[in-house]
Design an enzyme around this catalytic site. Structure first.
Site, PDB file in Angstrom:
ATOM      1  N   ALA A 198     -59.467   1.023   2.590  1.00 52.32           N
ATOM      2  CA  ALA A 198     -59.665   2.442   2.903  1.00 52.32           C
ATOM      3  C   ALA A 198     -58.731   3.404   2.197  1.00 52.32           C
ATOM      4  CB  ALA A 198     -59.518   2.636   4.411  1.00 52.32           C
ATOM      5  N   PRO A 221     -56.502   5.517  -0.530  1.00 53.67           N
ATOM      6  CA  PRO A 221     -55.784   6.535   0.244  1.00 53.67           C
ATOM      7  C   PRO A 221     -56.664   7.361   1.185  1.00 53.67           C
ATOM      8  CG  PRO A 221     -56.115   7.308  -1.995  1.00 53.67           C
ATOM      9  CD  PRO A 221     -56.697   5.928  -1.940  1.00 53.67           C
ATOM     10  N   ASP A 262     -54.123  -7.344   5.268  1.00 52.58           N
ATOM     11  CA  ASP A 262     -54.990  -7.930   4.256  1.00 52.58           C
ATOM     12  C   ASP A 262     -56.339  -8.131   4.951  1.00 52.58           C
ATOM     13  OD1 ASP A 262     -56.455  -9.933   2.723  1.00 52.58           O
ATOM     14  OD2 ASP A 262     -54.602 -10.187   1.586  1.00 52.58           O
ATOM     15  N   ASP A 275     -65.151  -0.730  -0.055  1.00 52.00           N
ATOM     16  CA  ASP A 275     -64.979  -0.026  -1.327  1.00 52.00           C
ATOM     17  C   ASP A 275     -63.962  -0.857  -2.107  1.00 52.00           C
ATOM     18  OD1 ASP A 275     -65.304   2.062  -3.161  1.00 52.00           O
ATOM     19  OD2 ASP A 275     -63.578   3.155  -2.374  1.00 52.00           O
ATOM     20  N   CYS A 301     -66.064   1.820  -8.084  1.00 50.45           N
ATOM     21  CA  CYS A 301     -66.159   2.931  -9.046  1.00 50.45           C
ATOM     22  C   CYS A 301     -66.185   2.328 -10.445  1.00 50.45           C
ATOM     23  CB  CYS A 301     -65.023   3.935  -8.876  1.00 50.45           C
ATOM     24  SG  CYS A 301     -63.390   3.217  -8.934  1.00 50.45           S
TER      25      CYS A 301
END
Ligand SMILES: C[S@@+](CC[C@H](N)C(=O)[O-])C[C@H]1O[C@@H](n2cnc3c(N)ncnc32)[C@H](O)[C@@H]1O
Length: 580
Positions: A396, A398, A447, A465, A518
């Protein structure tokens, strides 16, 4: 705190002052700073000096002074120094933490050139980042000027706002165009590649900045040549200045004739064509070859052109603080920052020029808005969190996506934000307070693979993500293209598989799992989903077509954005649902 003084010294008095002010030895080992004050004669010259107040950690002080420091035995290397005159002096702790450094002033060198060269040196030699939005606080500029004095042995006049913008843009530009600039340097360099590789790093940066200013920014040649030569002379030696002058003059002459060297695209195999394109558009060859195989040559060139352009940033109006896009637009108008509404997301606004003004305005600090790319906003849309849901954001920090997710939940339900990086997670926790969503955001420093055992099947929606190569965000991360290697991709895909396994175990029956990156690399995206689904028949793909624009939906039903097609970062998201 800056204090200007005019000091003229005799060599004898300089010698005495050297002893008294040992802290001012430059990192190159050359005495760079004058005595503190006085009006003493040193031949006919009048020399300007400036006192720069700078804070340093003990480590950076040690690093900076290392070349002049000689051990004085008895384990006190930290703060006992042998001066050039052979005297041992002890540096009090306070002085080490907060010291005054005195450096000569060179008012004829534009501060933006000197600062750009030193920042580039830090990026290449010291592993600093060329983040397009970083280094904008007053404190960091103060530090930067102090660093300049320590590195070059002299200071320049202050940087004004325009100068600061120029530094940020130039540094990002030179980093992006490094391969092409080096190609030009080598084309005009009278010696061979080995000599070029042995060239002093500072000299190389001066040449790159000079050529970038001439060829890409088309700045007034006289100023570029004159200052680059002077910079090399003062920071290095007269011969270096002459060399810079000669090489830049050759570049300029060929540029004016329209005959700058150009890598040949004629003949040759796929590899040599990729190599030529990689030089022309300044990317690593391995990336170009991958993209040519994946997108074809035309799209690869368009993608590289996007990566080399000034990036477009997006701002998200923070509805959790009651700020609408209209409110944000009127704030941007007050700041006279040009903007365009996002065609895809109702809370988002695109800004290409003027982000520094937004950063300084306080709009981010008071939680009115957040810097968030539209591609990240669209991924949050794919999760489609509803008020009352339990959402786990597995990687998550920053917090860009986690906080947008929370803002959509209208204060009902919870967003559990898991991340292994404590520092980044702290940033998330702080940002949640500023953005007014801390009541439903729970930060968990874990973790993910350990956290999964604690919270099996507990979430309605899970977002992973994943850590990735970031090859979709190369326009914003100017230096990333040079840091990444093909080997990174292999390591990352292994981690992504592990994390996806852990994330899946958190999803309740009938719940949703979203995997995003990304990156625009299939190896990190669709291939990972294929591999995961081959082991988990209880999950099925749900198309993302009802959540994102049709042009961004792949044949398999995944979200895929590309910089050269959608004017946003490259990103990927797959939405899956657990049957049982
Ligand atoms: C792509 S970034 C996440 C960005 C974030 N979702 C956002 O929108 O701001 C990937 C994150 O994964 C975290 N990470 C890497 N390995 C992890 C692990 N084993 N467990 C939990 N987090 C991990 C990193 O610390 C990093 O913050």
């Amino acid at each position: 705190m800056m204090v200007m003084r005019i000091v003229v010294l005799s060599p004898q008095q300089q010698q005495l002052q050297w002893v008294a002010h040992f802290s001012s030895f430059s990192p190159t080992g050359v005495f760079s700073s004058p005595p503190q004050q006085g009006h003493i004669s040193e031949g006919p010259q009048r020399v300007l000096y400036r006192t720069v107040r700078c804070r340093q950690s003990r480590d950076s002080w040690q690093k900076d002074t290392a070349p002049t420091r000689r051990s004085v035995g008895n384990g006190q290397r930290d703060h006992r120094m042998l001066t050039q005159t052979g005297r041992i002096v002890t540096r009090p702790y306070e002085q080490r933490e907060l010291r005054r450094q005195h450096v000569r002033l060179e008012p004829d060198i534009s501060p933006h050139r000197a600062v750009a060269v030193v920042r580039l040196l830090r990026i290449e030699e010291g592993g600093a980042y060329a983040d397009v939005l970083s280094g904008e606080g007053e404190k960091s500029w103060e530090d930067e000027m102090a660093y300049l004095g320590r590195t070059l042995g002299f200071c320049t006049s202050e940087l004004d706002l325009r100068g600061r913008r120029l530094v940020t843009d130039e540094v990002a530009g030179v980093v992006r165009w490094k391969r092409y600039l080096d190609f030009l340097i080598l084309s005009f360099f009278k010696r061979d590649l080995q000599d070029y590789e042995r060239m002093e790093p500072l000299l190389r940066q001066i040449l790159r900045v000079g050529i970038y200013e001439l060829v890409k920014l088309e700045m007034a040649p006289h100023a570029v040549l004159n200052e680059a030569m002077k910079l090399a002379k003062v920071a290095l030696r007269p011969g270096a200045g002459n060399m810079v002058n000669g090489l830049l003059r050759s570049v300029l002459a060929y540029q004016e004739m329209g005959k700058l060297p150009f890598p040949s695209l004629e003949g040759g195999d796929e590899r040599s064509r990729a190599r030529a394109l990689a030089t022309i558009h300044s990317h690593p060859v391995w990336m170009v070859r991958r993209w040519m195989a994946q997108f074809g040559e035309g799209n690869t060139v368009r993608l590289m052109e996007c990566n080399n352009r000034r990036p477009i940033f997006a701002l998200r109006a923070n509805s959790a603080q009651g700020v609408s896009r209209t409110d944000l637009i009127s704030e941007l108008e007050k700041l006279e920052v040009a903007h365009v509404e996002s065609p895809y997301l109702q809370d988002f606004i695109r800004v290409s020029i003027g982000m520094q003004d937004v950063l300084r305005s306080g709009l981010l600090q008071n939680g009115s808005c957040a810097v968030q790319d539209e591609s990240a906003g669209l991924v949050v849309g794919v999760v489609d969190a509803q008020p009352g849901d339990t959402v786990i954001d597995c990687c998550a920090a920053p917090g860009g996506k986690a906080l947008f997710l929370a803002s959509k939940m209208k204060g009902q339900g919870k967003v559990v934000a898991v991340d292994v990086n404590e520092g980044r997670l702290r940033m998330l926790t702080e940002a949640a307070k500023v953005q007014g969503v801390s009541d439903i955001v729970i930060s968990c420093h874990y973790d993910l693979r350990d956290y999964a055992a604690k919270a099996a099947r507990s979430a309605d929606r899970v977002l992973l993500d994943a850590p990735c190569s970031g090859l979709g965000v190369l326009s914003k991360r100017a230096d990333l293209r040079w840091r990444r290697t093909p080997e990174d991709l292999q390591q990352l895909t292994n981690l992504q598989d592990d994390l996806l396994e852990a994330a899946a175990s958190l999803v309740r029956s009938g719940g949703v799992l979203v995997y995003s990156t990304c990156s625009i690399e299939p190896a990190e995206n669709s291939d990972r989903i294929g591999f995961f689904l081959s082991k988990h028949p209880e999950f099925t793909i749900e198309t993302v077509e009802s959540f994102v624009p049709a042009t961004m939906v792949s044949e398999e039903g995944f979200f895929c954005s590309y910089p050269h097609e959608h004017q946003m970062d490259g990103a990927f998201a797959a939405r899956m649902r657990r049957a049982t």
